[in-house]
Scaffold this motif. Structure first.
Motif, mmCIF file in Angstrom:
data_model
loop_
_atom_site.group_PDB
_atom_site.id
_atom_site.type_symbol
_atom_site.label_atom_id
_atom_site.label_comp_id
_atom_site.label_asym_id
_atom_site.label_seq_id
_atom_site.Cartn_x
_atom_site.Cartn_y
_atom_site.Cartn_z
ATOM 1 N N THR A 171 0.831 -1.202 0.000
ATOM 2 C CA THR A 171 0.000 0.000 0.000
ATOM 3 C C THR A 171 0.866 1.253 0.000
ATOM 4 O O THR A 171 0.606 2.199 -0.745
ATOM 5 C CB THR A 171 -0.931 0.004 1.229
ATOM 6 N N SER A 172 1.891 1.259 0.806
ATOM 7 C CA SER A 172 2.807 2.397 0.863
ATOM 8 C C SER A 172 3.509 2.595 -0.475
ATOM 9 O O SER A 172 3.650 3.726 -0.952
ATOM 10 C CB SER A 172 3.828 2.169 1.969
ATOM 11 N N THR A 173 3.929 1.515 -1.086
ATOM 12 C CA THR A 173 4.604 1.601 -2.381
ATOM 13 C C THR A 173 3.662 2.119 -3.457
ATOM 14 O O THR A 173 4.051 2.961 -4.276
ATOM 15 C CB THR A 173 5.151 0.217 -2.774
ATOM 16 N N LEU A 174 2.420 1.644 -3.454
ATOM 17 C CA LEU A 174 1.453 2.105 -4.454
ATOM 18 C C LEU A 174 1.105 3.580 -4.262
ATOM 19 O O LEU A 174 0.948 4.316 -5.232
ATOM 20 C CB LEU A 174 0.193 1.247 -4.410
ATOM 21 N N ARG A 175 0.989 4.021 -3.015
ATOM 22 C CA ARG A 175 0.737 5.440 -2.750
ATOM 23 C C ARG A 175 1.872 6.303 -3.270
ATOM 24 O O ARG A 175 1.646 7.335 -3.891
ATOM 25 C CB ARG A 175 0.558 5.686 -1.261
ATOM 26 N N THR A 176 3.096 5.870 -3.008
ATOM 27 C CA THR A 176 4.263 6.609 -3.486
ATOM 28 C C THR A 176 4.273 6.659 -5.003
ATOM 29 O O THR A 176 4.508 7.718 -5.597
ATOM 30 C CB THR A 176 5.559 5.949 -2.969
ATOM 31 N N LEU A 177 4.004 5.537 -5.640
ATOM 32 C CA LEU A 177 3.996 5.483 -7.097
ATOM 33 C C LEU A 177 2.906 6.375 -7.683
ATOM 34 O O LEU A 177 3.151 7.120 -8.646
ATOM 35 C CB LEU A 177 3.814 4.041 -7.562
ATOM 36 N N LEU A 178 1.709 6.326 -7.115
ATOM 37 C CA LEU A 178 0.618 7.163 -7.617
ATOM 38 C C LEU A 178 0.890 8.647 -7.396
ATOM 39 O O LEU A 178 0.583 9.475 -8.262
ATOM 40 C CB LEU A 178 -0.697 6.760 -6.960
ATOM 41 N N ALA B 161 12.211 6.162 -3.275
ATOM 42 C CA ALA B 161 12.150 4.710 -3.435
ATOM 43 C C ALA B 161 13.375 4.046 -2.810
ATOM 44 O O ALA B 161 13.271 2.982 -2.192
ATOM 45 C CB ALA B 161 12.050 4.357 -4.912
ATOM 46 N N TRP B 162 14.521 4.654 -2.959
ATOM 47 C CA TRP B 162 15.749 4.090 -2.374
ATOM 48 C C TRP B 162 15.652 4.069 -0.844
ATOM 49 O O TRP B 162 15.971 3.068 -0.214
ATOM 50 C CB TRP B 162 16.942 4.914 -2.819
ATOM 51 N N ASN B 163 15.222 5.187 -0.276
ATOM 52 C CA ASN B 163 15.107 5.250 1.186
ATOM 53 C C ASN B 163 14.021 4.316 1.704
ATOM 54 O O ASN B 163 14.183 3.711 2.758
ATOM 55 C CB ASN B 163 14.823 6.681 1.641
ATOM 56 N N GLU B 164 12.921 4.199 0.993
ATOM 57 C CA GLU B 164 11.852 3.299 1.422
ATOM 58 C C GLU B 164 12.312 1.852 1.343
ATOM 59 O O GLU B 164 12.040 1.057 2.231
ATOM 60 C CB GLU B 164 10.619 3.512 0.539
ATOM 61 N N GLY B 165 13.031 1.506 0.302
ATOM 62 C CA GLY B 165 13.528 0.137 0.149
ATOM 63 C C GLY B 165 14.557 -0.215 1.195
ATOM 64 O O GLY B 165 14.530 -1.304 1.768
ATOM 65 N N SER B 166 15.465 0.719 1.490
ATOM 66 C CA SER B 166 16.476 0.424 2.501
ATOM 67 C C SER B 166 15.855 0.362 3.892
ATOM 68 O O SER B 166 16.279 -0.423 4.737
ATOM 69 C CB SER B 166 17.597 1.462 2.456
ATOM 70 N N ARG B 167 14.823 1.175 4.142
ATOM 71 C CA ARG B 167 14.130 1.134 5.443
ATOM 72 C C ARG B 167 13.412 -0.205 5.609
ATOM 73 O O ARG B 167 13.467 -0.821 6.668
ATOM 74 C CB ARG B 167 13.129 2.290 5.528
ATOM 75 N N GLN B 168 12.748 -0.669 4.564
ATOM 76 C CA GLN B 168 12.056 -1.955 4.644
ATOM 77 C C GLN B 168 13.047 -3.095 4.796
ATOM 78 O O GLN B 168 12.792 -4.062 5.509
ATOM 79 C CB GLN B 168 11.191 -2.165 3.401
ATOM 80 N N TRP B 169 14.185 -2.977 4.161
ATOM 81 C CA TRP B 169 15.195 -4.019 4.278
ATOM 82 C C TRP B 169 15.733 -4.074 5.702
ATOM 83 O O TRP B 169 15.909 -5.148 6.267
ATOM 84 C CB TRP B 169 16.334 -3.738 3.290
ATOM 85 N N ARG B 170 15.983 -2.899 6.313
ATOM 86 C CA ARG B 170 16.468 -2.869 7.690
ATOM 87 C C ARG B 170 15.435 -3.416 8.655
ATOM 88 O O ARG B 170 15.760 -4.120 9.598
ATOM 89 C CB ARG B 170 16.839 -1.442 8.092
ATOM 90 N N GLU B 171 14.153 -3.086 8.449
ATOM 91 C CA GLU B 171 13.100 -3.591 9.328
ATOM 92 C C GLU B 171 12.974 -5.104 9.205
ATOM 93 O O GLU B 171 12.759 -5.795 10.197
ATOM 94 C CB GLU B 171 11.761 -2.918 9.007
#
Length: 86
Positions: free
Chosen positions: A9-16, A72-82
């Motif tokens: 959902t977060s990714t789709l919101r960012t993309l939209l 997208a980079w920061n969101e991906g790295s945050r999800q990876w750390r979590e």
């Protein structure tokens, strides 16, 4: 399962959000800079104002793309750390 759904959902919101920004910002900046800045304030001819307004629109596209990559980079790295902490 729920973490994946929230992530999607977060990714789709960012993309939209960035898709809407990619459509509206360059078009809006093109017409507003052409009419108000280049023709209105600077008194340029139609031909010159088209050229410079197009440059403003292209720069806006590049700025939006750079912001999207950054988010997208920061969101991906945050999800990876979590995910790594589990």
């Amino acid at each position: 399962y729920f973490r994946n759904e929230g992530s999607l959902t977060s990714t789709l919101r960012t993309l939209l959000f960035f898709t809407a920004l990619m459509i509206t910002l360059p078009v809006g900046l093109y017409f507003s800079s052409k009419a108000y800045v280049f023709e209105g304030t600077l008194g340029m001819s139609d031909r010159d104002s088209y050229f410079y307004a197009a440059i403003v629109a292209v720069v806006a596209v590049h700025v939006v793309l750079a912001l999207f990559v950054y988010v997208a980079w920061n969101e991906g790295s945050r999800q990876w750390r979590e995910g790594k902490q589990d």
